[in-house]
Design a protein around this motif. Structure first.
Motif, PDB file in Angstrom:
ATOM      1  N   HIS A 118      19.441  26.984 -18.484  1.00  0.00           N
ATOM      2  CA  HIS A 118      20.009  26.856 -19.691  1.00  0.00           C
ATOM      3  C   HIS A 118      18.790  27.287 -20.962  1.00  0.00           C
ATOM      4  O   HIS A 118      19.330  28.150 -21.873  1.00  0.00           O
ATOM      5  N   ARG A 119      17.776  26.994 -20.771  1.00  0.00           N
ATOM      6  CA  ARG A 119      16.694  27.518 -21.942  1.00  0.00           C
ATOM      7  C   ARG A 119      16.489  28.939 -21.771  1.00  0.00           C
ATOM      8  O   ARG A 119      16.484  29.523 -22.713  1.00  0.00           O
ATOM      9  N   LEU A 120      16.545  29.569 -20.583  1.00  0.00           N
ATOM     10  CA  LEU A 120      16.343  30.874 -20.643  1.00  0.00           C
ATOM     11  C   LEU A 120      17.652  31.539 -21.047  1.00  0.00           C
ATOM     12  O   LEU A 120      17.381  32.707 -21.933  1.00  0.00           O
ATOM     13  N   GLY A 121      18.768  30.954 -20.930  1.00  0.00           N
ATOM     14  CA  GLY A 121      19.807  31.722 -21.751  1.00  0.00           C
ATOM     15  C   GLY A 121      20.066  31.672 -22.986  1.00  0.00           C
ATOM     16  O   GLY A 121      20.269  32.637 -23.620  1.00  0.00           O
ATOM     17  N   TRP A 122      19.469  30.594 -23.714  1.00  0.00           N
ATOM     18  CA  TRP A 122      19.560  30.487 -25.065  1.00  0.00           C
ATOM     19  C   TRP A 122      18.250  31.531 -25.646  1.00  0.00           C
ATOM     20  O   TRP A 122      18.442  31.986 -26.525  1.00  0.00           O
ATOM     21  N   LEU A 123      17.345  31.653 -24.879  1.00  0.00           N
ATOM     22  CA  LEU A 123      16.162  32.407 -25.104  1.00  0.00           C
ATOM     23  C   LEU A 123      16.795  34.020 -25.138  1.00  0.00           C
ATOM     24  O   LEU A 123      16.268  34.854 -26.119  1.00  0.00           O
ATOM     25  N   LEU A 124      17.482  34.372 -24.134  1.00  0.00           N
ATOM     26  CA  LEU A 124      18.016  35.696 -24.012  1.00  0.00           C
ATOM     27  C   LEU A 124      18.814  35.855 -25.005  1.00  0.00           C
ATOM     28  O   LEU A 124      18.834  36.945 -25.615  1.00  0.00           O
ATOM     29  N   LEU A 125      19.697  35.002 -25.381  1.00  0.00           N
ATOM     30  CA  LEU A 125      20.605  35.320 -26.615  1.00  0.00           C
ATOM     31  C   LEU A 125      20.111  35.521 -27.888  1.00  0.00           C
ATOM     32  O   LEU A 125      20.507  36.256 -28.722  1.00  0.00           O
ATOM     33  N   LEU A 126      18.968  34.576 -27.884  1.00  0.00           N
ATOM     34  CA  LEU A 126      18.102  34.766 -29.475  1.00  0.00           C
ATOM     35  C   LEU A 126      17.572  36.130 -29.288  1.00  0.00           C
ATOM     36  O   LEU A 126      17.575  36.888 -30.567  1.00  0.00           O
ATOM     37  N   ALA A 127      16.892  36.413 -28.187  1.00  0.00           N
ATOM     38  CA  ALA A 127      16.344  37.858 -28.168  1.00  0.00           C
ATOM     39  C   ALA A 127      17.302  39.116 -28.639  1.00  0.00           C
ATOM     40  O   ALA A 127      17.191  39.911 -29.184  1.00  0.00           O
ATOM     41  N   ALA A 128      18.462  38.779 -28.057  1.00  0.00           N
ATOM     42  CA  ALA A 128      19.764  39.850 -28.047  1.00  0.00           C
ATOM     43  C   ALA A 128      20.031  39.907 -29.706  1.00  0.00           C
ATOM     44  O   ALA A 128      20.289  40.721 -30.288  1.00  0.00           O
ATOM     45  N   VAL A 129      20.453  38.684 -30.262  1.00  0.00           N
ATOM     46  CA  VAL A 129      20.766  38.741 -31.593  1.00  0.00           C
ATOM     47  C   VAL A 129      19.510  39.205 -32.388  1.00  0.00           C
ATOM     48  O   VAL A 129      19.979  39.942 -33.375  1.00  0.00           O
ATOM     49  N   SER A 130      18.482  38.918 -32.109  1.00  0.00           N
ATOM     50  CA  SER A 130      17.330  39.294 -33.138  1.00  0.00           C
ATOM     51  C   SER A 130      17.284  41.053 -32.841  1.00  0.00           C
ATOM     52  O   SER A 130      16.992  41.726 -33.742  1.00  0.00           O
ATOM     53  N   ALA A 131      17.090  41.589 -31.481  1.00  0.00           N
ATOM     54  CA  ALA A 131      17.374  42.931 -31.590  1.00  0.00           C
ATOM     55  C   ALA A 131      18.576  43.630 -32.209  1.00  0.00           C
ATOM     56  O   ALA A 131      18.299  44.629 -32.747  1.00  0.00           O
ATOM     57  N   PHE A 132      19.663  43.086 -32.143  1.00  0.00           N
ATOM     58  CA  PHE A 132      20.810  43.547 -32.893  1.00  0.00           C
ATOM     59  C   PHE A 132      20.476  43.565 -34.231  1.00  0.00           C
ATOM     60  O   PHE A 132      20.853  44.806 -35.173  1.00  0.00           O
ATOM     61  N   THR A 133      19.885  42.585 -34.754  1.00  0.00           N
ATOM     62  CA  THR A 133      19.769  42.419 -36.367  1.00  0.00           C
ATOM     63  C   THR A 133      18.678  43.445 -36.774  1.00  0.00           C
ATOM     64  O   THR A 133      19.029  44.155 -37.546  1.00  0.00           O
ATOM     65  N   VAL A 134      17.492  43.591 -36.083  1.00  0.00           N
ATOM     66  CA  VAL A 134      16.658  44.672 -36.351  1.00  0.00           C
ATOM     67  C   VAL A 134      17.033  46.036 -36.057  1.00  0.00           C
ATOM     68  O   VAL A 134      17.127  46.890 -37.203  1.00  0.00           O
ATOM     69  N   TRP A 135      18.308  46.512 -35.307  1.00  0.00           N
ATOM     70  CA  TRP A 135      18.600  47.542 -35.152  1.00  0.00           C
ATOM     71  C   TRP A 135      19.583  47.948 -36.310  1.00  0.00           C
ATOM     72  O   TRP A 135      19.755  48.755 -36.902  1.00  0.00           O
ATOM     73  N   ALA A 136      20.367  46.878 -36.557  1.00  0.00           N
ATOM     74  CA  ALA A 136      21.295  47.110 -38.018  1.00  0.00           C
ATOM     75  C   ALA A 136      20.460  47.122 -39.196  1.00  0.00           C
ATOM     76  O   ALA A 136      21.144  47.978 -39.749  1.00  0.00           O
ATOM     77  N   LEU A 137      19.658  46.473 -39.581  1.00  0.00           N
ATOM     78  CA  LEU A 137      18.769  46.856 -40.626  1.00  0.00           C
ATOM     79  C   LEU A 137      18.068  48.171 -40.597  1.00  0.00           C
ATOM     80  O   LEU A 137      18.125  48.591 -41.705  1.00  0.00           O
ATOM     81  N   LEU A 138      17.639  48.798 -39.471  1.00  0.00           N
ATOM     82  CA  LEU A 138      17.139  49.984 -39.426  1.00  0.00           C
ATOM     83  C   LEU A 138      17.883  51.179 -39.585  1.00  0.00           C
ATOM     84  O   LEU A 138      17.806  52.214 -40.169  1.00  0.00           O
ATOM     85  N   THR A 139      19.008  51.077 -38.914  1.00  0.00           N
ATOM     86  CA  THR A 139      20.001  52.141 -38.835  1.00  0.00           C
ATOM     87  C   THR A 139      21.233  51.918 -40.005  1.00  0.00           C
ATOM     88  O   THR A 139      21.819  52.876 -40.364  1.00  0.00           O
TER      89      THR A 139
END
Length: 81
Positions: A43-64
């Motif tokens: 459960h914790r690993l799933g939340w961590l993976l979701l947080l990493a995906a949201v963070s990566a998407f946010t960084v990508w969206a801000l850069l492009t």
């Protein structure tokens, strides 16, 4: 006239009971704790993976900046000549 299945069930219930291992409760508790720990970890690993995906998407969206219109490669037609 009694049902054949009912007669078999009564015979099984009246017969000798199987021996239960002495450490059955301890073993069940240990396995239960292990399952809960595994579930909590996943459960914790799933939340961590979701947080990493949201963070990566946010960084990508801000850069492009995909919400802006890209510049046109075609020059507009000349008017007024």
């Amino acid at each position: 006239m009694p049902d054949r299945k009912e007669v078999e069930v009564r015979r099984l219930l009246e017969g000798p009971r199987p021996a239960v291992p002495a450490d059955l409760a301890t073993t069940a508790a240990t396995q239960g704790r292990r399952l809960l720990r595994r579930r909590r970890t996943l459960h914790r690993l799933g939340w961590l993976l979701l947080l990493a995906a949201v963070s990566a998407f946010t960084v990508w969206a801000l850069l492009t900046r995909p919400w802006t219109v890209p510049p046109s490669d075609v020059a507009p037609p000349l008017e007024g000549w």
